[in-house]
Design a protein around this motif. Structure first.
Motif, PDB file in Angstrom:
ATOM      1  N   THR A 271       0.822  -1.206   0.000  1.00 60.97           N
ATOM      2  CA  THR A 271       0.000   0.000   0.000  1.00 60.97           C
ATOM      3  C   THR A 271       0.862   1.264   0.000  1.00 60.97           C
ATOM      4  OG1 THR A 271      -1.987   0.988   0.968  1.00 60.97           O
ATOM      5  CG2 THR A 271      -0.243   0.303   2.501  1.00 60.97           C
ATOM      6  N   VAL A 303      -4.396  -2.666  -1.092  1.00 58.79           N
ATOM      7  CA  VAL A 303      -3.165  -1.968  -1.463  1.00 58.79           C
ATOM      8  C   VAL A 303      -3.566  -0.722  -2.245  1.00 58.79           C
ATOM      9  CG1 VAL A 303      -1.066  -2.071  -2.849  1.00 58.79           C
ATOM     10  CG2 VAL A 303      -1.748  -4.056  -1.485  1.00 58.79           C
ATOM     11  N   ASN A 304      -3.344   0.437  -1.668  1.00 57.24           N
ATOM     12  CA  ASN A 304      -3.752   1.682  -2.313  1.00 57.24           C
ATOM     13  C   ASN A 304      -2.680   2.200  -3.271  1.00 57.24           C
ATOM     14  OD1 ASN A 304      -6.207   1.831  -0.916  1.00 57.24           O
ATOM     15  ND2 ASN A 304      -5.273   2.922   0.805  1.00 57.24           N
TER      16      ASN A 304
END
Length: 407
Positions: A271, A303-304
């Motif tokens: 992330t 997960v950004n």
């Protein structure tokens, strides 16, 4: 002259300068009429060495620098290497290469150990293999490359320890015969890097191959243009594996991949490890998913990734003509668009039924850059260790312990 081959070099710092009063080189070295294949070989207890204002022709090795003393440095300035297979082979502490040209070489610069590397205003033309190789995965280095031009030559390959720092500024690559840039390890700032019309690359990453082990390796890419590159594998322009990458104010045009990610393919994401801002993606093509960008992570945890002020035009894929996620297997990538920005899509093509420009879970949030430009301030001071910007670097006076003028 033709006889200046394998000259006995004293075990003290050496400065060889052939410039006349107008600072013009008046001496050339050649191996053509000798049985030796090496011009300068510095091993054993040799110390620092500087070569300036000369031309070197027709050798297998021009400078082989591998002394046993600590704090060894090699400085090459205003030198032209013509038809040299291996112009510079270096293992020491400090390497400086400034205002130097490499024509018709095999592997122009090969480094197996160093602490500081500074290169400025160097041209590489018509090389048959990699232009620059820095290969020491256990070495923590500071590296600065500025104003470098590669034309019909091989690329730059760097493998260093994660604790290394490097900057690349104003790099121009035209008609590269191989992948332009492959880096493993370290924290990097890559600025004003242009790659145009390289030959197709077998494997992943048509221009850049950037990798780490989720170990702090990072790349802050700004002001880069990549056009007309292709890879038989993933990532027609850029392949990223397990590293933090921020891409800003850059352009990706007409890039093609063999599988997914027409311009960019990212795998091993965690992330916050990937962000894009102020970039244009135009005319990139993938035969699978991700015409411009394909994002992959391991596992299904969220997960950004972050996007701000990005334009997608004329990209083509089965789906995710702009951005695709988890095209290879189930993953947890989420695309976050900045709430105060604009993302535009125009004339993109999704060939699969039900295809979408963005085939990822998405949301609105605040932009968070995944990497920043590291602080590296090496500069050329003529000899000795590079300056750290404080003006404390060594100057030419310290080289006059042993001085050889040729001419």
């Amino acid at each position: 002259g033709n006889n200046n081959i394998n000259v006995a070099i004293p075990n003290t710092p050496i400065f060889i300068d052939s410039a006349d009063d107008d600072d013009q080189s008046i001496v050339s070295f050649s191996c053509s009429n000798t049985t030796s294949d090496t011009l300068f070989s510095l091993t054993g207890e040799h110390s620092s060495f500087q070569l300036k204002d000369v031309t070197v022709n027709n050798c297998t090795n021009a400078i082989f620098f591998n002394p046993t003393l600590l704090d060894q440095s090699l400085t090459v300035g205003d030198v032209t290497f013509n038809s040299i297979q291996y112009p510079i082979t270096f293992s020491g502490k400090t390497l400086q290469v400034d205002d130097t040209n490499f024509y018709d070489t095999n592997r122009a610069i090969y480094v197996t150990n160093a602490t500081f590397i500074y290169m400025n205003n160097c041209d590489f033309q018509k090389g048959s293999s990699d232009s620059i190789t820095i290969d020491c995965i256990s070495c923590e280095m500071e590296i600065n490359m500025e104003d470098i031009s590669l034309d019909i030559s091989g690329g730059i390959i760097i493998s260093v320890a994660p604790g290394s720092f490097g900057n690349m500024d104003d790099i121009s690559v035209t008609s590269s015969i191989s992948r332009t840039l492959k880096i493993s390890g370290g924290q990097w700032g890559i600025n004003d890097f242009e790659v145009l019309d390289s030959l197709p690359v077998a494997g992943d990453g048509g221009a850049f191959h950037l990798s780490g082990n989720n170990d702090g390796t990072s790349f802050d890419i700004d002001g880069t243009k990549i056009s007309g590159t292709s890879a038989s594998g993933y990532g027609g322009a850029v392949y990223i594996d397990s590293a933090n990458v921020n891409i800003a104010d850059s352009q990706f045009e007409g890039c093609n991949s063999g599988f997914m990610g027409g311009a960019i393919f990212v795998t091993g994401m965690v992330t916050g490890s990937f962000s894009v801002t102020g970039c244009d993606f135009d005319g990139n093509v993938s035969p699978g998913k991700g015409g411009a960008i394909e994002l992959e992570s391991s596992g299904t945890d969220t997960v950004n990734s972050y996007f701000k002020d990005v334009t997608f035009e004329n990209n083509v894929a089965t789906t995710g003509a702009a951005i695709s996620c988890c095209g290879g297997a189930a993953c947890g990538v989420v695309v976050l668009f900045d709430s105060n920005s604009t993302v535009s899509y125009e004339n993109n093509t999704n060939t699969a039924v039900g295809g979408a420009n963005v085939s990822c879970p998405s949301d609105i949030g605040s932009f968070e850059p995944a990497a920043s430009d590291p602080s590296v301030s090496l500069s050329y001071e003529g000899a000795g260790s590079p300056s750290d910007g404080s003006g404390s670097g060594n100057g030419d006076l310290e080289w006059y312990w042993t001085l050889i003028f040729v001419g």
